[in-house]
Design a protein around this motif. Structure first.
Motif, short mmCIF file in Angstrom:
data_model
loop_
_atom_site.label_atom_id
_atom_site.label_comp_id
_atom_site.label_asym_id
_atom_site.label_seq_id
_atom_site.Cartn_x
_atom_site.Cartn_y
_atom_site.Cartn_z
N GLU A 133 -80.14 80.05 -84.24
CA GLU A 133 -80.60 79.98 -85.46
C GLU A 133 -80.41 78.47 -85.98
OE1 GLU A 133 -82.73 81.55 -87.21
OE2 GLU A 133 -83.05 82.82 -85.82
N GLU A 134 -79.24 78.01 -85.79
CA GLU A 134 -78.90 76.32 -86.09
C GLU A 134 -79.88 75.49 -85.45
OE1 GLU A 134 -74.20 76.98 -87.08
OE2 GLU A 134 -74.89 76.68 -84.94
N ILE B 246 -77.90 61.64 -83.16
CA ILE B 246 -77.47 62.76 -82.57
C ILE B 246 -76.28 63.28 -83.22
CG2 ILE B 246 -76.98 64.09 -80.78
CD1 ILE B 246 -78.65 62.17 -78.82
N ASN B 247 -75.43 62.61 -83.80
CA ASN B 247 -74.29 63.17 -84.47
C ASN B 247 -74.67 63.65 -85.72
OD1 ASN B 247 -72.61 62.90 -82.52
ND2 ASN B 247 -71.79 60.82 -82.94
N PHE B 248 -75.33 62.81 -86.40
CA PHE B 248 -76.18 63.21 -87.74
C PHE B 248 -76.79 64.52 -87.84
CE2 PHE B 248 -79.88 63.09 -90.60
CZ PHE B 248 -79.14 63.23 -91.81
N CYS B 249 -77.77 64.53 -86.79
CA CYS B 249 -78.48 65.80 -86.45
C CYS B 249 -77.40 66.95 -86.21
CB CYS B 249 -79.18 65.96 -85.29
SG CYS B 249 -80.83 64.66 -85.48
N MET B 250 -76.52 66.80 -85.69
CA MET B 250 -75.31 67.76 -85.17
C MET B 250 -74.58 68.18 -86.55
SD MET B 250 -75.36 69.19 -82.45
CE MET B 250 -73.84 69.99 -82.22
N ARG B 251 -74.15 67.17 -87.41
CA ARG B 251 -73.69 67.48 -88.46
C ARG B 251 -74.49 68.08 -89.69
NH1 ARG B 251 -72.27 62.24 -88.10
NH2 ARG B 251 -73.68 61.76 -89.93
N LYS B 252 -75.89 68.01 -89.66
CA LYS B 252 -76.81 68.78 -90.29
C LYS B 252 -77.02 70.17 -89.80
CE LYS B 252 -77.64 65.75 -93.50
NZ LYS B 252 -77.13 65.88 -94.83
N ALA B 253 -77.03 70.36 -88.46
CA ALA B 253 -77.21 71.70 -87.99
C ALA B 253 -76.13 72.42 -87.91
CB ALA B 253 -78.08 71.32 -86.66
N ASP B 254 -75.20 72.04 -87.51
CA ASP B 254 -73.78 72.92 -87.24
C ASP B 254 -73.44 73.53 -88.57
OD1 ASP B 254 -71.77 74.24 -85.98
OD2 ASP B 254 -70.73 72.49 -85.89
N ARG C 168 -82.66 76.15 -84.21
CA ARG C 168 -84.04 76.51 -84.82
C ARG C 168 -84.28 75.84 -86.02
NH1 ARG C 168 -86.83 80.25 -88.19
NH2 ARG C 168 -88.66 80.81 -87.46
N SER C 169 -83.22 75.54 -86.78
CA SER C 169 -83.25 75.05 -88.30
C SER C 169 -83.42 73.64 -87.94
CB SER C 169 -81.87 75.39 -89.23
OG SER C 169 -82.17 74.78 -90.16
N LEU C 170 -82.54 72.94 -86.86
CA LEU C 170 -82.62 71.56 -86.80
C LEU C 170 -84.02 71.02 -86.30
CD1 LEU C 170 -81.31 68.67 -85.98
CD2 LEU C 170 -80.85 69.70 -83.82
N ILE C 171 -84.69 71.92 -85.34
CA ILE C 171 -85.90 71.48 -84.73
C ILE C 171 -87.11 71.65 -86.05
CG2 ILE C 171 -87.87 72.30 -83.27
CD1 ILE C 171 -85.39 70.72 -82.20
N LEU C 172 -86.86 72.78 -87.04
CA LEU C 172 -87.74 72.55 -88.15
C LEU C 172 -87.71 71.40 -88.79
CD1 LEU C 172 -87.67 76.30 -88.68
CD2 LEU C 172 -89.60 75.09 -87.96
N CYS C 173 -86.38 70.98 -88.86
CA CYS C 173 -86.00 70.00 -90.17
C CYS C 173 -86.49 68.73 -89.40
CB CYS C 173 -84.73 69.86 -90.22
SG CYS C 173 -84.20 68.22 -91.37
#
Length: 142
Positions: free
Chosen positions: A48-49, A30-38, A51-56
């Motif tokens: 938008e962040e 989850i932290n990895f996902c947050m770092r990538k999305a934030d 949305r980008s995370l879910i698309l990723c």
């Protein structure tokens, strides 16, 4: 379930029963996902962040190796050890790997390590993990 599906999208519809005995470092995932999305680094996700995370996470080629590594590095050492690699194999294969299967994959993953160290005492770095995924002939890991 979204993180599990991002790591193994071809098995997401099975309900994940075969993954029940595998310990995952969900916090690191989850932290990895947050770092990538934030993207604006404000420690929260705007629409938008998110949305980008879910698309990723639903894109089969986007960062799956990085996410899987974060999930299986249970001790946050930055490396995957023998026990963590066994769990990783069990997760992707959906069963315990035989000793021969495990050793075959472990030797590919640890290729290039210090030969003075006993093979079962070695670890796999993030870069080695990515190279292993590219080299392994075992379809379950691809």
């Amino acid at each position: 379930q979204i993180i599990r599906a991002a790591v193994t999208p071809d098995r997401a519809a099975t309900g994940g029963g075969s993954h029940a005995r595998v310990e995952l470092n969900m916090r690191d995932g989850i932290n990895f996902c947050m770092r990538k999305a934030d993207q604006n680094l404000d420690k929260s996700l705007e629409y938008e962040e998110f949305r980008s995370l879910i698309l990723c996470l639903t894109d089969p080629d986007a960062g799956r190796a990085e996410l899987a590594f974060a999930l299986f590095d249970l001790d946050n050492s930055g490396c995957i050890d023998v026990a963590e690699f066994r769990s990783l194999c069990r997760f992707f294969l959906g069963r315990n790997a035989t000793q021969d299967e495990f050793l075959k994959e472990w030797k590919i993953a640890t290729k290039g390590n210090d030969l003075e160290r006993e093979i079962m005492q070695q670890t796999v770095s993030r870069g080695q993990y990515v190279r292993w995924l590219q080299r392994t002939p075992t379809a379950a890991f691809n």
